[in-house]
Motif scaffolding. Structure first.
Motif, PDB file in Angstrom:
ATOM      1  N   VAL A 167       0.847  -1.191   0.000  1.00  0.00           N
ATOM      2  CA  VAL A 167       0.000   0.000   0.000  1.00  0.00           C
ATOM      3  C   VAL A 167       0.886   1.245   0.000  1.00  0.00           C
ATOM      4  N   PHE A 168       0.602   2.161  -0.923  1.00  0.00           N
ATOM      5  CA  PHE A 168       1.315   3.434  -0.989  1.00  0.00           C
ATOM      6  C   PHE A 168       0.741   4.397   0.041  1.00  0.00           C
ATOM      7  N   SER A 169       1.599   5.300   0.523  1.00  0.00           N
ATOM      8  CA  SER A 169       1.135   6.321   1.456  1.00  0.00           C
ATOM      9  C   SER A 169       0.388   7.404   0.692  1.00  0.00           C
ATOM     10  N   PRO A 170      -0.820   7.794   1.145  1.00  0.00           N
ATOM     11  CA  PRO A 170      -1.553   8.868   0.459  1.00  0.00           C
ATOM     12  C   PRO A 170      -0.911  10.237   0.625  1.00  0.00           C
ATOM     13  N   SER A 171      -0.048  10.387   1.629  1.00  0.00           N
ATOM     14  CA  SER A 171       0.584  11.687   1.874  1.00  0.00           C
ATOM     15  C   SER A 171       2.018  11.745   1.362  1.00  0.00           C
ATOM     16  N   ALA A 172       2.598  10.610   1.018  1.00  0.00           N
ATOM     17  CA  ALA A 172       3.971  10.549   0.487  1.00  0.00           C
ATOM     18  C   ALA A 172       3.996   9.444  -0.558  1.00  0.00           C
ATOM     19  N   SER A 173       3.649   9.805  -1.794  1.00  0.00           N
ATOM     20  CA  SER A 173       3.386   8.800  -2.826  1.00  0.00           C
ATOM     21  C   SER A 173       4.634   8.026  -3.256  1.00  0.00           C
ATOM     22  N   THR A 174       5.819   8.472  -2.833  1.00  0.00           N
ATOM     23  CA  THR A 174       7.032   7.707  -3.166  1.00  0.00           C
ATOM     24  C   THR A 174       7.243   6.535  -2.217  1.00  0.00           C
ATOM     25  N   LYS A 175       6.505   6.524  -1.109  1.00  0.00           N
ATOM     26  CA  LYS A 175       6.706   5.487  -0.094  1.00  0.00           C
ATOM     27  C   LYS A 175       5.665   4.380  -0.212  1.00  0.00           C
ATOM     28  N   LEU A 176       6.155   3.169  -0.132  1.00  0.00           N
ATOM     29  CA  LEU A 176       5.326   1.973  -0.214  1.00  0.00           C
ATOM     30  C   LEU A 176       5.516   1.160   1.058  1.00  0.00           C
ATOM     31  N   HIS A 177       4.411   0.735   1.667  1.00  0.00           N
ATOM     32  CA  HIS A 177       4.462  -0.105   2.855  1.00  0.00           C
ATOM     33  C   HIS A 177       4.123  -1.533   2.455  1.00  0.00           C
ATOM     34  N   VAL A 178       4.958  -2.467   2.862  1.00  0.00           N
ATOM     35  CA  VAL A 178       4.820  -3.870   2.465  1.00  0.00           C
ATOM     36  C   VAL A 178       4.787  -4.731   3.713  1.00  0.00           C
ATOM     37  N   SER A 179       3.770  -5.587   3.829  1.00  0.00           N
ATOM     38  CA  SER A 179       3.727  -6.543   4.938  1.00  0.00           C
ATOM     39  C   SER A 179       4.278  -7.878   4.479  1.00  0.00           C
ATOM     40  N   HIS A 180       5.117  -8.469   5.315  1.00  0.00           N
ATOM     41  CA  HIS A 180       5.673  -9.802   5.043  1.00  0.00           C
ATOM     42  C   HIS A 180       5.947 -10.466   6.388  1.00  0.00           C
ATOM     43  N   GLY A 181       5.288 -11.602   6.607  1.00  0.00           N
ATOM     44  CA  GLY A 181       5.372 -12.224   7.920  1.00  0.00           C
ATOM     45  C   GLY A 181       4.746 -11.329   8.965  1.00  0.00           C
ATOM     46  N   GLU A 182       5.465 -11.074  10.053  1.00  0.00           N
ATOM     47  CA  GLU A 182       4.990 -10.203  11.119  1.00  0.00           C
ATOM     48  C   GLU A 182       5.607  -8.810  11.036  1.00  0.00           C
ATOM     49  N   THR A 183       6.204  -8.494   9.891  1.00  0.00           N
ATOM     50  CA  THR A 183       6.978  -7.266   9.704  1.00  0.00           C
ATOM     51  C   THR A 183       6.353  -6.385   8.624  1.00  0.00           C
ATOM     52  N   VAL A 184       6.522  -5.074   8.773  1.00  0.00           N
ATOM     53  CA  VAL A 184       6.161  -4.118   7.734  1.00  0.00           C
ATOM     54  C   VAL A 184       7.426  -3.381   7.311  1.00  0.00           C
ATOM     55  N   SER A 185       7.725  -3.402   6.010  1.00  0.00           N
ATOM     56  CA  SER A 185       8.867  -2.675   5.462  1.00  0.00           C
ATOM     57  C   SER A 185       8.372  -1.454   4.706  1.00  0.00           C
ATOM     58  N   VAL A 186       9.097  -0.347   4.852  1.00  0.00           N
ATOM     59  CA  VAL A 186       8.791   0.877   4.119  1.00  0.00           C
ATOM     60  C   VAL A 186       9.819   1.019   3.002  1.00  0.00           C
ATOM     61  N   VAL A 187       9.325   1.135   1.781  1.00  0.00           N
ATOM     62  CA  VAL A 187      10.177   1.167   0.592  1.00  0.00           C
ATOM     63  C   VAL A 187       9.979   2.499  -0.122  1.00  0.00           C
ATOM     64  N   ASP A 188      11.070   3.115  -0.572  1.00  0.00           N
ATOM     65  CA  ASP A 188      11.006   4.290  -1.437  1.00  0.00           C
ATOM     66  C   ASP A 188      11.336   3.824  -2.847  1.00  0.00           C
ATOM     67  N   TYR A 189      10.363   3.965  -3.773  1.00  0.00           N
ATOM     68  CA  TYR A 189      10.555   3.386  -5.101  1.00  0.00           C
ATOM     69  C   TYR A 189      11.689   4.063  -5.878  1.00  0.00           C
ATOM     70  N   ARG A 190      12.145   5.249  -5.414  1.00  0.00           N
ATOM     71  CA  ARG A 190      13.245   5.927  -6.109  1.00  0.00           C
ATOM     72  C   ARG A 190      14.584   5.307  -5.778  1.00  0.00           C
ATOM     73  N   ASN A 191      14.628   4.495  -4.702  1.00  0.00           N
ATOM     74  CA  ASN A 191      15.874   3.829  -4.309  1.00  0.00           C
ATOM     75  C   ASN A 191      15.510   2.458  -3.765  1.00  0.00           C
ATOM     76  N   LEU A 192      15.575   1.462  -4.614  1.00  0.00           N
ATOM     77  CA  LEU A 192      15.124   0.121  -4.250  1.00  0.00           C
ATOM     78  C   LEU A 192      16.263  -0.794  -3.798  1.00  0.00           C
ATOM     79  N   ASN A 193      17.344  -0.210  -3.322  1.00  0.00           N
ATOM     80  CA  ASN A 193      18.445  -1.047  -2.840  1.00  0.00           C
ATOM     81  C   ASN A 193      18.055  -1.798  -1.572  1.00  0.00           C
ATOM     82  N   SER A 194      17.307  -1.142  -0.700  1.00  0.00           N
ATOM     83  CA  SER A 194      16.871  -1.766   0.552  1.00  0.00           C
ATOM     84  C   SER A 194      15.755  -0.924   1.140  1.00  0.00           C
ATOM     85  N   PRO A 195      14.954  -1.481   2.068  1.00  0.00           N
ATOM     86  CA  PRO A 195      13.904  -0.684   2.715  1.00  0.00           C
ATOM     87  C   PRO A 195      14.486   0.491   3.483  1.00  0.00           C
ATOM     88  N   VAL A 196      13.743   1.597   3.533  1.00  0.00           N
ATOM     89  CA  VAL A 196      14.200   2.756   4.297  1.00  0.00           C
ATOM     90  C   VAL A 196      13.865   2.600   5.776  1.00  0.00           C
TER      91      VAL A 196
END
Length: 282
Positions: A62-91
């Motif tokens: 799910v993308f943030s409605p207030s920061a469209s470059t940020k994507l929140h991803v759930s995997h297992g019991e964790t949520v990772s925040v990803v910036d699509y402009r730099n996909l080397n690792s979660p921010v």
């Protein structure tokens, strides 16, 4: 309507979730088994990919409605925040914020709160940024499958689960405003059906709220899209359903770029995607 197109080569394992960015770029994110995230543009070209740490499946993006470059991803019991402009690792990573595997995420309009639904039946609210758990809502007796904030009402959240419950929460007092059991409604309706007629239980898979905030739609295993109108004082004013799919309805999403707020898209296990005009239904 033009025939659909297939976007290929973005994943090497089954895709489990898809999310769309709110900004003018119109980006799409998809997550798959094994923790792979792919970002696409509107033409279906791959912008980039990211392999999340570990081997947990991506269950929601799910993308943030207030920061469209940020994507929140759930995997297992964790949520990772990803910036699509730099996909080397979660921010950022919010580790073990779910009690069990997280099934769904929702972010409020201001981008200040993240809601999570997990296998334990709990709904947890995280403050953003930072990811601190500030509330835990417990009322579902089975897996909580989906959550949605109510637009224009920042203190209201809707959750649904495999216990066939639809719950509207008041977040200020962290308790339900009302609870609707879909099975109870169907039991009443089935008394009028032919004896011996069998129905799939209405396990609730996905919930969505119209942009005006007054219609809740829930896709369920009985193939129906269940509808609830919320009136003044957040009261449950009216409920109904449309027979949407020949098999379980797995997805329902209001779209906010058409002529009024009551256009809905549903998807089901029958392989059909359907566009609905609900303006005269409720």
């Amino acid at each position: 309507m033009n025939s659909g197109r297939q976007w290929r080569e973005g994943h090497t394992s089954p895709i489990l979730c898809v999310g769309a960015a709110p900004g003018p770029e119109g980006l799409i994110a998809s997550g798959s088994e094994g923790g792979q995230v792919t970002i696409w543009n509107q033409e279906g070209t791959i912008v980039g990919t990211l392999q999340l740490p570990g081997e947990d499946d991506c269950t929601c993006v799910v993308f943030s409605p207030s920061a469209s470059t940020k994507l929140h991803v759930s995997h297992g019991e964790t949520v990772s925040v990803v910036d699509y402009r730099n996909l080397n690792s979660p921010v950022e990573q919010f580790e073990r914020v779910g009690e069990e595997e997280i099934n769904a995420l929702a972010i409020n309009e201001s981008g200040s709160s993240l809601a999570m639904a997990d296998d334990s039946g709990a709904v947890r609210i995280l403050d953003l940024p930072g990811g601190k758990v500030c509330r835990t809502l417990r009322r579902h007796s089975n897996i909580c499958s989906s959550v949605a904030f109510r637009p224009q009402r920042p203190n209201n959240l809707v959750s649904v689960g495999l216990d066939m419950q639809v719950i509207l929460w008041g977040l200020q007092k962290t308790r339900p405003v009302w609870t609707l059991n879909i099975q109870d409604i169907l039991d009443e309706e089935q008394h009028q059906q032919q004896p011996g007629q069998l129905f799939n239980p209405p396990l609730a898979h996905c919930v969505t709220v119209s942009s005006c905030g007054n219609i809740v739609s829930c896709a369920a295993e009985d193939g129906q899209i269940h509808l609830m109108r919320i009136g003044s004082g957040s009261k449950l004013e009216q409920q109904g359903a449309v027979k949407a799919h020949r098999q379980g309805a797995s997805q329902a999403h209001f779209v906010n770029f058409l002529s009024h707020p009551y256009w809905l898209i549903s998807g089901g296990n029958d392989g059909h995607v359907v566009l609905w005009d609900l303006s005269k239904t409720l």
